[in-house]
Design an enzyme around this catalytic site. Structure first.
Site, PDB file in Angstrom:
ATOM      1  N   PHE A  86       0.809  -1.225   0.000  1.00 41.23           N
ATOM      2  CA  PHE A  86       0.000   0.000   0.000  1.00 41.23           C
ATOM      3  C   PHE A  86       0.841   1.274   0.000  1.00 41.23           C
ATOM      4  O   PHE A  86       0.320   2.347  -0.293  1.00 41.23           O
ATOM      5  CB  PHE A  86      -0.929   0.020   1.218  1.00 41.23           C
ATOM      6  CG  PHE A  86      -1.764  -1.226   1.365  1.00 41.23           C
ATOM      7  CD1 PHE A  86      -2.809  -1.478   0.503  1.00 41.23           C
ATOM      8  CD2 PHE A  86      -1.474  -2.148   2.351  1.00 41.23           C
ATOM      9  CE1 PHE A  86      -3.570  -2.618   0.625  1.00 41.23           C
ATOM     10  CE2 PHE A  86      -2.228  -3.302   2.493  1.00 41.23           C
ATOM     11  CZ  PHE A  86      -3.282  -3.539   1.624  1.00 41.23           C
ATOM     12  N   GLY A 121       9.332  -1.257   1.170  1.00 37.69           N
ATOM     13  CA  GLY A 121       8.354  -0.195   1.387  1.00 37.69           C
ATOM     14  C   GLY A 121       9.065   1.109   1.676  1.00 37.69           C
ATOM     15  O   GLY A 121      10.219   1.308   1.278  1.00 37.69           O
ATOM     16  N   GLY A 122       8.385   1.982   2.398  1.00 32.62           N
ATOM     17  CA  GLY A 122       8.948   3.290   2.709  1.00 32.62           C
ATOM     18  C   GLY A 122       9.413   3.406   4.145  1.00 32.62           C
ATOM     19  O   GLY A 122       9.589   2.401   4.848  1.00 32.62           O
ATOM     20  N   ASP A 123       9.586   4.649   4.587  1.00 31.68           N
ATOM     21  CA  ASP A 123      10.070   4.905   5.947  1.00 31.68           C
ATOM     22  C   ASP A 123       9.080   4.405   6.995  1.00 31.68           C
ATOM     23  O   ASP A 123       9.482   3.969   8.074  1.00 31.68           O
ATOM     24  CB  ASP A 123      10.315   6.406   6.128  1.00 31.68           C
ATOM     25  CG  ASP A 123      11.405   6.926   5.204  1.00 31.68           C
ATOM     26  OD1 ASP A 123      12.269   6.125   4.799  1.00 31.68           O
ATOM     27  OD2 ASP A 123      11.392   8.128   4.875  1.00 31.68           O
TER      28      ASP A 123
END
Length: 585
Positions: A160, A215-217
């Site tokens: 997501f 994914g991201g941070d």
């Protein structure tokens, strides 16, 4: 790479075909040396083979080799290079039955600034048996325990985050590299918030060599907090006010697939999934600082990037209702927050770092092998593991007004400072926080593992003044802190107390409190929080404005090498001596 062969014990020697020519090839414990001059050797010389002194060599560093594989087919034309009469190849039955006499080394190459890819170099042996000996020996050397390369990884994919491409990035770019290097990866696609944290809480972590997040941070933050919660619980460490957390033995790797990827940019210099995957394969390891956050003496979470109050807090809170816009919501909300130009009154207390820890404006950059981070790690290891919080000047201890006055004086003598005023923004930057829009980061001289965080205080100022500051952040040559309304400090601990605090129904009437989460005498309390901002802590909103922060030096280890210095990168680019070099990105 061209180099003079070093004095090292030769483990294997043979005349192999390299770049369609015979060459003397020597294998040591850390390098493969290739001497292009294929002069014949006598029998005695072959028994004690050594590289010719002064002769040019191609040098392949085994620490940057990700795999060695047999080529499972003979060449179409059954081409064999010519040996001298005393070196006739012996054709084994395996060759005739479809075996191979060729092996390939797969190693990293630097194709542009901070960007890595892999290339292969093929070597043709006299026969199948010789080929297998070389493959077995190189594979044995690649398992050097000092290099600490992973063999089994637990991978979490956030479908997501960012542009929702994490599953595709892993399947197309990362999984093939892991399989080439012989790394088994158990993949878990997260289905909800805190899914990864819940898995880590129950998973047998003894069976894996590391945790990987695609994914991201935000995904990384969830893994980090889940892992630290787990190891602290197992060690019997209660996460109370100003606790001392335990450092995990497992490393965490990040494959970037988020909106900003500030952590990966600060670790690698680029948010490229292939580069990050290659550094995981090589077993690169680097320590990174972690900050523990508390509100009203209650532990909130661990963070690694930035905590912002005022401008960045308002921006994030406003963006929470616009998630449908994707990453563009930050630009839109940033513009709205800039036009609002709000300022918030409060008192900042902080413990300055020592002069040895440098300063946010000293123009030092944290590169791979950073000396300041190395010294900080050694200094932390030398300290006693046990510490009495009261001896450090515990700003969270309760007491009467006389005791608090005594404590305030003690804290100032112990290195604490206080700044009171109206602030447009208060930012705590633990790492440089580089990103695509800001190549040098929020605090360019911040270090990954110096045990400090950079405190940036932006006093109440006009829109034009704040705009001048914002426009300097992406400028590599400008000093974004060179304004009278900005103060920067390198600190180890931090506390913020707003002048007016929101109503807290959990507190008793008339309770005297001070420090972090404690009310100053004479300050009136409001039922509305409109006079205060919120904290943006690693991209998560912390509603209560009163915050206490403590930095823990290199609390975690990551699969990364650190940002390589440009001159070192450029020196390793050698297309002329790399037969399979190409310019693909």
């Amino acid at each position: 790479m061209m180099a003079t062969a070093p004095e090292a014990k030769v483990l294997l020697y043979a005349v192999l075909e390299y770049e369609n020519k015979p060459a003397h090839v020597y294998l040591t414990s850390t390098q493969l040396l290739i001497e292009n001059s294929a002069r014949p050797r006598s029998h005695d010389e072959s028994l004690d083979a050594r590289p010719s002194s002064g002769a040019p060599h191609h040098v392949i560093d085994l620490r940057e080799v990700i795999a060695v594989r047999a080529e499972h087919r003979l060449r179409a034309k059954e081409k064999r290079f010519r040996f001298k009469s005393q070196q006739k190849p012996c054709l084994l039955q395996e060759d005739r039955l479809g075996g191979t006499n060729t092996f390939s080394l797969f190693m990293i190459k630097r194709v542009s600034r901070h960007r890595w890819r892999h290339k292969s170099s093929a070597f043709v042996c006299r026969d199948y048996g010789t080929c297998q000996i070389w493959i077995d020996k190189i594979q044995e050397l690649l398992k050097n325990p000092e290099w600490n390369r992973p063999k089994r990884l637990l991978v979490f994919i956030n479908p997501f985050g960012g542009k929702k491409k994490a599953p595709k990035i892993f399947d197309e770019k990362v999984r093939p590299l892991f399989e080439l290097a012989g790394i088994y990866s158990e993949v878990i696609v997260t289905k909800r918030q805190y899914h990864a944290r819940d898995v880590i809480e129950e998973y047998d972590l003894q069976t894996v060599d590391g945790l990987i997040c695609v994914g991201g941070d935000g995904t990384f933050s969830e893994l980090l907090n889940g892992l630290l919660d787990r190891v602290n619980a197992e060690a019997g460490v209660s996460q109370t006010f100003r606790h001392k957390p335990v450092s995990p033995s497992l490393r965490i790797g990040i494959i970037p697939a988020g909106s900003t990827d500030a952590i990966v940019y600060s670790l690698v210099g680029i948010n490229d999934p292939v580069t990050s995957a290659l550094q995981v394969i090589l077993g690169d390891s680097i320590g990174m600082d972690v900050t523990a956050l508390y509100k009203k003496e209650e532990f909130v979470k661990y963070t690694t990037t930035m905590s912002g109050y005022g401008y960045y807090g308002d921006l994030l809170k406003d963006s929470e209702t616009l998630r449908w816009m994707g990453p563009r919501r930050y630009t839109w909300c940033g513009f709205k927050t800039f036009l609002a130009n709000k300022a918030y009154e409060g008192e900042v207390s902080f413990l300055l770092a020592s002069e040895d820890d440098s300063h946010p404006r000293d123009h030092s950059i944290c590169y791979s092998g950073c000396e300041k981070c190395r010294r900080a790690s050694e200094k932390t290891a030398a300290l006693s593991p046990a510490r009495d919080p009261q001896a450090d000047g515990d700003v969270g201890a309760t007491g009467d007004s006389a005791a608090s006055s005594k404590r305030a004086s003690y804290l100032l003598k112990d290195g604490w400072h206080r700044v009171r005023g109206r602030f447009s923004a208060i930012n705590l930057v633990t790492i440089s926080c580089r990103c695509e829009l800001s190549p040098s980061g929020m605090s360019p001289s911040s270090h990954l593992g110096d045990g400090c965080t950079d405190l940036i205080l932006i006093q109440d100022c006009s829109r034009l003044q704040y705009l001048r500051h914002l426009t300097r952040i992406p400028d590599l040559k400008a000093d974004q802190f060179d304004f009278e309304f900005i103060q920067v400090y390198r600190v180890k601990e931090f506390s913020f107390q707003p002048v007016v605090e929101p109503e807290d129904e959990d507190e008793g009437e008339g309770e005297a409190r001070e420090g972090c989460g404690r009310h100053k005498s004479g300050h009136r309390r409001l039922r509305s929080a409109s006079s205060n901002s919120v904290w943006n802590c690693d991209g998560e909103v912390v509603e209560h404005p009163c915050l206490y922060v403590q930095v823990h030096c290199q609390l975690i280890k990551l699969f990364a090498r650190g940002v390589e210095e440009p001159q070192k990168e450029d020196s390793s680019l050698c297309p002329t001596c790399c037969p399979s070099y190409d310019s693909d990105k």
